[in-house]
Scaffold this active site. Structure first.
Site, PDB file in Angstrom:
ATOM      1  N   ASP A   1       0.757  -1.267   0.258  1.00 38.19           N
ATOM      2  CA  ASP A   1      -0.012   0.065  -0.120  1.00 38.19           C
ATOM      3  C   ASP A   1       0.683   1.347   0.135  1.00 38.19           C
ATOM      4  O   ASP A   1       0.671   2.468   0.685  1.00 38.19           O
ATOM      5  CB  ASP A   1      -0.935  -0.054   1.309  1.00 38.19           C
ATOM      6  CG  ASP A   1      -1.921  -1.232   1.214  1.00 38.19           C
ATOM      7  OD1 ASP A   1      -2.266  -1.717   0.097  1.00 38.19           O
ATOM      8  OD2 ASP A   1      -2.322  -1.538   2.323  1.00 38.19           O
TER       9      ASP A   1
ATOM     10  N   LYS B   1       1.859   2.063  -4.938  1.00 35.23           N
ATOM     11  CA  LYS B   1       2.374   1.686  -6.357  1.00 35.23           C
ATOM     12  C   LYS B   1       1.465   1.666  -7.469  1.00 35.23           C
ATOM     13  O   LYS B   1       2.141   2.032  -8.509  1.00 35.23           O
ATOM     14  CB  LYS B   1       2.597   0.002  -6.132  1.00 35.23           C
ATOM     15  CG  LYS B   1       3.545  -0.281  -5.138  1.00 35.23           C
ATOM     16  CD  LYS B   1       3.793  -1.871  -4.804  1.00 35.23           C
ATOM     17  CE  LYS B   1       2.363  -2.541  -4.204  1.00 35.23           C
ATOM     18  NZ  LYS B   1       1.795  -2.180  -2.858  1.00 35.23           N
TER      19      LYS B   1
ATOM     20  N   GLY C   1      -4.586  -4.636  -4.003  1.00 37.57           N
ATOM     21  CA  GLY C   1      -5.536  -3.540  -4.149  1.00 37.57           C
ATOM     22  C   GLY C   1      -4.725  -2.192  -4.502  1.00 37.57           C
ATOM     23  O   GLY C   1      -4.108  -1.467  -3.571  1.00 37.57           O
ATOM     24  N   HIS C   2      -4.677  -1.968  -5.869  1.00 35.26           N
ATOM     25  CA  HIS C   2      -4.002  -0.803  -6.274  1.00 35.26           C
ATOM     26  C   HIS C   2      -4.796   0.169  -6.821  1.00 35.26           C
ATOM     27  O   HIS C   2      -5.277   0.149  -7.576  1.00 35.26           O
ATOM     28  CB  HIS C   2      -2.756  -1.291  -7.597  1.00 35.26           C
ATOM     29  CG  HIS C   2      -1.844  -2.299  -6.960  1.00 35.26           C
ATOM     30  ND1 HIS C   2      -1.014  -2.905  -7.758  1.00 35.26           N
ATOM     31  CD2 HIS C   2      -1.693  -2.866  -5.985  1.00 35.26           C
ATOM     32  CE1 HIS C   2      -0.129  -3.672  -7.128  1.00 35.26           C
ATOM     33  NE2 HIS C   2      -0.611  -3.611  -5.841  1.00 35.26           N
TER      34      HIS C   2
ATOM     35  N   GLN D   1       1.819  -6.250  -3.170  1.00 37.68           N
ATOM     36  CA  GLN D   1       2.621  -6.334  -1.794  1.00 37.68           C
ATOM     37  C   GLN D   1       3.729  -5.423  -1.460  1.00 37.68           C
ATOM     38  O   GLN D   1       3.888  -4.342  -2.456  1.00 37.68           O
ATOM     39  CB  GLN D   1       2.718  -7.761  -1.070  1.00 37.68           C
ATOM     40  CG  GLN D   1       1.277  -8.468  -1.247  1.00 37.68           C
ATOM     41  CD  GLN D   1       0.609  -9.046  -2.530  1.00 37.68           C
ATOM     42  OE1 GLN D   1       1.571  -9.598  -3.207  1.00 37.68           O
ATOM     43  NE2 GLN D   1      -0.618  -8.749  -2.875  1.00 37.68           N
TER      44      GLN D   1
HETATM   45  P1  GDP Z   1      -0.684   0.123  -3.461  1.00 35.40           P
HETATM   46  O1  GDP Z   1      -1.304  -0.920  -3.099  1.00 35.40           O
HETATM   47  O2  GDP Z   1       0.782   0.349  -3.308  1.00 35.40           O
HETATM   48  O3  GDP Z   1      -0.875   0.551  -5.203  1.00 35.40           O
HETATM   49  O4  GDP Z   1      -1.436   1.643  -2.510  1.00 35.40           O
HETATM   50  P2  GDP Z   1      -3.062   1.505  -2.392  1.00 35.40           P
HETATM   51  O5  GDP Z   1      -3.522   1.941  -3.603  1.00 35.40           O
HETATM   52  O6  GDP Z   1      -3.564   0.365  -1.648  1.00 35.40           O
HETATM   53  O7  GDP Z   1      -2.957   2.528  -1.181  1.00 35.40           O
HETATM   54  C1  GDP Z   1      -2.350   3.895  -1.570  1.00 35.40           C
HETATM   55  C2  GDP Z   1      -3.281   5.039  -1.208  1.00 35.40           C
HETATM   56  O8  GDP Z   1      -2.721   6.302  -0.970  1.00 35.40           O
HETATM   57  C3  GDP Z   1      -4.285   5.174  -2.403  1.00 35.40           C
HETATM   58  O9  GDP Z   1      -5.859   5.500  -1.879  1.00 35.40           O
HETATM   59  C4  GDP Z   1      -4.030   6.382  -3.230  1.00 35.40           C
HETATM   60  O10 GDP Z   1      -4.828   6.903  -3.904  1.00 35.40           O
HETATM   61  C5  GDP Z   1      -3.304   7.295  -2.179  1.00 35.40           C
HETATM   62  N1  GDP Z   1      -2.201   8.006  -2.511  1.00 35.40           N
HETATM   63  C6  GDP Z   1      -1.010   7.416  -3.349  1.00 35.40           C
HETATM   64  N2  GDP Z   1      -0.092   8.389  -3.575  1.00 35.40           N
HETATM   65  C7  GDP Z   1      -0.483   9.309  -2.574  1.00 35.40           C
HETATM   66  C8  GDP Z   1       0.209  10.617  -2.330  1.00 35.40           C
HETATM   67  O11 GDP Z   1       1.301  11.066  -2.747  1.00 35.40           O
HETATM   68  N3  GDP Z   1      -0.787  11.653  -1.311  1.00 35.40           N
HETATM   69  C9  GDP Z   1      -1.715  10.810  -0.976  1.00 35.40           C
HETATM   70  N4  GDP Z   1      -2.342  11.902  -0.307  1.00 35.40           N
HETATM   71  N5  GDP Z   1      -2.319   9.946  -1.313  1.00 35.40           N
HETATM   72  C10 GDP Z   1      -1.640   9.141  -1.967  1.00 35.40           C
HETATM   73  P1  IMO Z   2      -0.873  -4.314  -2.066  1.00 37.47           P
HETATM   74  O1  IMO Z   2      -0.302  -5.049  -3.440  1.00 37.47           O
HETATM   75  C1  IMO Z   2      -0.996  -4.793   2.254  1.00 37.47           C
HETATM   76  C2  IMO Z   2      -1.153  -8.895   3.659  1.00 37.47           C
HETATM   77  C3  IMO Z   2      -2.488  -9.090   4.375  1.00 37.47           C
HETATM   78  C4  IMO Z   2      -1.587 -10.042   5.489  1.00 37.47           C
HETATM   79  C5  IMO Z   2      -0.550 -10.858   4.869  1.00 37.47           C
HETATM   80  C6  IMO Z   2      -1.040 -12.032   4.239  1.00 37.47           C
HETATM   81  O2  IMO Z   2      -2.153  -3.514  -2.391  1.00 37.47           O
HETATM   82  O3  IMO Z   2       0.264  -3.665  -1.628  1.00 37.47           O
HETATM   83  P2  IMO Z   2      -2.630 -12.894   2.092  1.00 37.47           P
HETATM   84  O4  IMO Z   2      -4.023 -12.813   1.912  1.00 37.47           O
HETATM   85  O5  IMO Z   2      -1.645 -12.281   1.120  1.00 37.47           O
HETATM   86  O6  IMO Z   2      -2.178 -14.279   2.528  1.00 37.47           O
HETATM   87  O7  IMO Z   2      -2.117 -12.112   3.484  1.00 37.47           O
HETATM   88  O8  IMO Z   2      -0.235  -9.801   3.699  1.00 37.47           O
HETATM   89  N1  IMO Z   2      -1.289  -8.186   2.372  1.00 37.47           N
HETATM   90  C7  IMO Z   2      -1.224  -6.830   2.038  1.00 37.47           C
HETATM   91  N2  IMO Z   2      -1.046  -5.840   2.791  1.00 37.47           N
HETATM   92  N3  IMO Z   2      -0.948  -4.413   0.715  1.00 37.47           N
HETATM   93  C8  IMO Z   2      -1.362  -5.520  -0.105  1.00 37.47           C
HETATM   94  O9  IMO Z   2      -1.200  -5.756  -1.338  1.00 37.47           O
HETATM   95  C9  IMO Z   2      -1.390  -6.863   0.615  1.00 37.47           C
HETATM   96  N4  IMO Z   2      -1.804  -7.961   0.183  1.00 37.47           N
HETATM   97  C10 IMO Z   2      -1.347  -9.088   1.170  1.00 37.47           C
HETATM   98  O10 IMO Z   2      -2.960  -7.967   5.146  1.00 37.47           O
HETATM   99  O11 IMO Z   2      -1.193  -9.454   6.491  1.00 37.47           O
HETATM  100 MG    MG Z   3      -3.136  -1.672  -1.867  1.00 40.22          MG
END
Ligand code: GDP
Ligand code: IMO
Ligand code: MG
Length: 424
Positions: A13, A16, A40-41, A224
């Site tokens: 999270d 990415k 969850g991207h 991840q």
């Molecule tokens: P990922 O799994 O690495 O793709 O990250 P996620 O999408 O799960 O979580 C990142 C969250 O931060 C999302 O809600 C993005 O829209 C948000 N986000 C990404 N970059 C920025 C930033 O520079 N500033 C802020 N405020 N939000 C951001």
């Molecule tokens: P993105 O790509 C954050 C965490 C779960 C749990 C552990 C194992 O959005 O960054 P699993 O279902 O993979 O066996 O769970 O890994 N986890 C993540 N945490 N971002 C993710 O993906 C994750 N995918 C799995 O919360 O702790």
């Molecule tokens: Mg994510």
């Protein structure tokens, strides 16, 4: 032409999705190499928010080809539902979205087993219940089912029957549930779904080779993060794949000699969803501030993310095991408004000060952070476009991160939208 990997440098999270979308406009091909629908991207474009679990984050660029490599565990339900969501927004990636025939498939029983195993664990991992562990378990046990196996009309019923018999025996022995999984139901569902999916199936390793030979840019999308890696993460509180850059070669069929650089996607602070050690975790008002201002809610499960300060030991470890050549530092806007910002530069463990990260959960649980304190800034930086326009204290924070993490910052992200990005 470049061949780059974008890898999560913390516990996932890191943003990415946003960074990969940003870099996709300059890439011909974007390839996922591991993980599954546990990812969850988030990609935000003009207030519209897309959350991608299975489909690579390059898909929102019309001229970019996306591919799902053999190292991914393929969730067909998630794939079809994401395609439907994209189509509702007028995006149809057919002809520029591909799936490796050698990817293992997450079957309905994998999700049930994931839930059952997690429920019976004393020390819960906090999995996403997407069937990730059980699907990779079958892959390694050599009884998994690949996309190509489902498309083979003669072989599929045999291998599915073997698997269902085995899983039913296991469920009966462990949970006293008889005939838990129904062969006909799963068989017919798979035939129907893959009749639709088969047009996306193509050898991804060959696609990469062709793109490389034509001098086209290729970007690998990590899911991840480094500390969730099955080998290098905070075991056993990890996911079941190699999330680190090493996973790219085995997960797609590109050779290591062809990779030019690795971009680490790193939050300007730290978050974690699920259980496991987290040395800089905050339980005070600063933690709440980061959680609220950063909207730190899991994109896949909706669980609150745990929040803490930036950890330089994690950063240096991540730089080392991934070979990170530069950072995309995200969500630095969220730190705005704090009087002081702490950065962890050591761990107090028993009577020693550790200077390097130790990927052992039992040790990390007993570590206390040693902090350096920097001055914060009050300005809203989310609309700033040029590096030199950032407040002095923001630039000082970035300089400090570069110094303690042993890596240069290339991109500074100041908001979720594509245009809220500064190239340093
Ligand atoms: P990922 O799994 O690495 O793709 O990250 P996620 O999408 O799960 O979580 C990142 C969250 O931060 C999302 O809600 C993005 O829209 C948000 N986000 C990404 N970059 C920025 C930033 O520079 N500033 C802020 N405020 N939000 C951001
Ligand atoms: P993105 O790509 C954050 C965490 C779960 C749990 C552990 C194992 O959005 O960054 P699993 O279902 O993979 O066996 O769970 O890994 N986890 C993540 N945490 N971002 C993710 O993906 C994750 N995918 C799995 O919360 O702790
Ligand atoms: Mg994510």
């Amino acid at each position: 032409m470049s061949v780059r990997i974008a890898v999560g440098a913390q516990w996932g999270d890191e943003g990415k999705g946003k960074i990969i979308d940003l870099l996709s406009s300059r890439s011909y091909l974007v390839v996922r190499y591991q993980g599954g629908a546990n990812a969850g991207h988030t990609v935000k474009i003009n207030e519209k928010k897309f959350i991608l679990h299975m489909i690579p984050s390059g898909v929102l660029h019309e001229n970019t080809v996306s591919a799902i490599g053999n190292g991914v565990v393929f969730d067909y339900e998630s794939f079809i539902s994401e395609l439907d969501t994209l189509k509702m927004e007028g995006i149809n990636p057919e002809g520029r979205l591909f799936l490796s025939p050698y990817a293992h498939v997450v079957m309905p029983y994998h999700k049930e087993i994931d839930r059952a195993l997690e429920n019976s664990r004393k020390n819960k991992i906090g999995t996403t219940f997407k069937g990730i562990g059980p699907a990779y378990q079958d892959k390694i046990s050599r009884c998994g089912i690949r996309v190509a196996d489902i498309l083979d009309k003669d072989y599929f019923p045999i291998i599915l029957k073997n698997n269902i018999d085995l899983k039913n025996q296991m469920f009966e022995a462990l949970y006293r549930e008889k005939d838990k999984f129904d062969f006909n139901k799963i068989y017919n569902e798979c035939l129907e779904k893959f009749e639709f999916i088969k047009k996306y199936v193509k050898d991804v390793s060959i696609m990469i080779d062709e793109a490389y030979n034509q001098n086209k840019s290729i970007l690998f999308e990590g899911a991840q993060g480094t500390l969730l890696d099955i080998d290098h993460g905070t075991y056993p509180f990890v996911t079941s794949s190699n999330t680190t850059s090493g996973g790219v070669c085995t997960g797609t069929g590109i050779s290591p000699t062809r990779i030019d650089s690795v971009l680490g996607v790193m939050k300007a602070y730290t978050t974690r969803v699920g259980n496991g050690p987290f040395v800089t975790e905050l339980f005070d008002e600063v933690g709440k501030y980061l959680s609220d201002k950063g909207h730190e809610i899991g994109a896949t499960t909706g669980r609150p993310r745990r929040c803490g300060y930036y950890d330089a030991l994690i950063a240096r470890y991540s730089v080392r095991v991934n070979g990170i050549s530069s950072l995309a530092l995200t969500k630095i806007d969220v730190l705005g408004g704090l009087d002081k910002i702490k950065v962890c530069v050591g761990y107090k463990y028993k009577n020693e000060i550790l200077k390097e990260f130790v990927p052992v959960s039992n040790v990390l649980e007993k570590c206390e952070p040693v902090y350096e304190e920097l001055d914060g800034w009050k300005e809203d930086i989310s609309e700033i476009k040029n590096y030199n326009d950032l407040p002095l204290n923001t630039r000082k924070y970035i300089d400090y991160i570069e110094k303690v993490s042993n890596v240069p910052v290339e991109i500074v992200s100041v908001g979720p939208e594509r245009n809220q990005s500064i190239f340093k």
